[in-house]
Design a protein around this motif. Sequence first.
Motif, short mmCIF file in Angstrom:
data_model
loop_
_atom_site.label_atom_id
_atom_site.label_comp_id
_atom_site.label_asym_id
_atom_site.label_seq_id
_atom_site.Cartn_x
_atom_site.Cartn_y
_atom_site.Cartn_z
N SER A 45 14.57 -21.88 27.80
CA SER A 45 14.04 -22.03 26.44
C SER A 45 12.63 -22.60 26.49
N THR A 46 11.98 -22.62 25.32
CA THR A 46 10.57 -23.01 25.27
C THR A 46 10.41 -24.50 25.56
N PRO A 47 9.46 -24.86 26.41
CA PRO A 47 9.22 -26.29 26.67
C PRO A 47 8.77 -27.02 25.41
N CYS A 48 8.93 -28.35 25.41
CA CYS A 48 8.65 -29.16 24.21
C CYS A 48 7.51 -30.13 24.45
N SER A 49 6.76 -30.43 23.38
CA SER A 49 5.71 -31.44 23.47
C SER A 49 6.34 -32.84 23.47
N VAL A 50 5.54 -33.84 23.85
CA VAL A 50 6.03 -35.23 23.83
C VAL A 50 6.45 -35.59 22.41
N GLU A 51 5.63 -35.18 21.43
CA GLU A 51 5.92 -35.57 20.04
C GLU A 51 7.25 -34.98 19.59
N ALA A 52 7.50 -33.70 19.94
CA ALA A 52 8.76 -33.07 19.53
C ALA A 52 9.94 -33.79 20.19
#
Length: 495
Positions: A45-52
Amino acid sequence: MTASPSPSLAQSLHFWARNAANESALLRTSLRLGLFDALPVQGSSTPCSVEALATATGTSARGLRALLELLVCLGYVSQDDSRRFALTQGAAAFLRDSAFLQRLEAEQEWGGPVALLDEAVKHGEPVQHAGRRWDVLGHLRALFLEASAPASSTEAEDFFDRFARSGARTQVLITSGRLGLLELLASAPRTLPELGAATYLSTGGLRVVVEVLEKLGLATREGEAFGLSAEARRLLDGKALAYMVRSLSVSAQYTEALERLDETVREERFILDLKDPEVSRRFYADNSNQITAVFASHFQLSRKAATTLSKAHPLEGAAVLDIGTGSGVWGAAFARATPTTHVTYFDQAVVLEQVRANLERLQVADRARFWPGDLFTHDFGEAAFDVIILPQVLNVLRPESLPGLFARVARALKPDGVLLIAEYVLNERRDGPLDHLYFGLRRFMTNEGDLLSASEYARLLEVVGLSSSVCIPLPTQEMIFAARPGVNLPTRLAD
Ligand SMILES: C[S@@+](CC[C@H](N)C(=O)[O-])C[C@H]1O[C@@H](n2cnc3c(N)ncnc32)[C@H](O)[C@@H]1O
């Protein structure tokens, strides 16, 4: 997660004394906060930002970033060019395995009790913690001295070792240092009853600790007597043992904050809050004692820095300001660079009390000025200094304080003055070096600063007119030289 060659005892000892407890806290906290669950798996699946991820786990983005950058460095998490994160497939293989997770969960609750190892060794009995009795000695025996069913893969077993045993290794060293056991083992081989008679500690407790030290390669047994192993004796020769015991006492100051790191990452609630002036005074007075103990090795670095700058920028008659001087080791190297350099040593008053003796030893006290103050607000004057040094001090400031300090520092520099920052500078991807990242985690934990990369520093310095800068590595840290356009800066480390 590539296999690396076995570290030497010297490397291991350095790691156990300084970073191993951080490693266990990092992994335990990541599990506690649900970070491993929140991370998408790489490739699926799509990687996530720190904020997410911070939103998903209900945590502070700054704290979570400190964890994620370390997890990337250790190879459990991947980071793409847009700074989005995912769990590597290798890590997902065991961190999505419910039997392995149960083993981690069972281990999770031992952090607090193991921190009470001194008490367990004194009495040889279970300790009281959070309303229950915990057989800490039995637990250490099970972790280190008895065979256990291995995990499903070498990677999983390695993760478990970091999760469970790393912190326990640090605690065994802290306890052995604090209770005088390391010194006793170093002085002569002794049987357990002899060790008990010399320390008033329980024989059962001593047995577990010395057997764990034996397992770690630090102690050996000859017949019934235990002593330091030949290799440990070689490493801890002369002043090295006293230095290690002192550095372990600094490590011990972080124990509770590491155990409760999840609270800090979740709510930015700081258990060891060095922004509290009283806590900071106590902590740094002890720390500068410790820095004084390693003065000689730091002095080699600071002298290298002074020589490096002097090749590009003559230091004769220079007015130098050393901000956050600690032991005075950086300013002193500049004072020794020429007989005409004058150095102002700036720090909290309690810390400056210890600097004079170091300067007298180096015969530079007559060209010293002591300037006590608070670096968060102090006005350093205008165009007053040829060189300003910020040695290992920016990591004390929270990120929002850096622009203000840089503005005051730039104002205090003469037009052709040079700023020297000595810091743990991160690589441009912010995923290494590992030692630096652990240091950065501790700075977050203590309500202090962030470590930055060279380009992040360059951007902040440019805003205050210091638009030329170079980053030059020293053996254990980096130097950034910065100045206004047209000022000559060194380009490489002097021989
Ligand atoms: C990590 S130590 C570095 C010591 C030294 N420069 C070295 O490289 O060994 C940080 C120093 O900043 C000082 N410091 C921290 N907060 C301060 C404050 N608010 N005002 C003045 N100095 C402060 C501490 O007392 C400590 O000596």
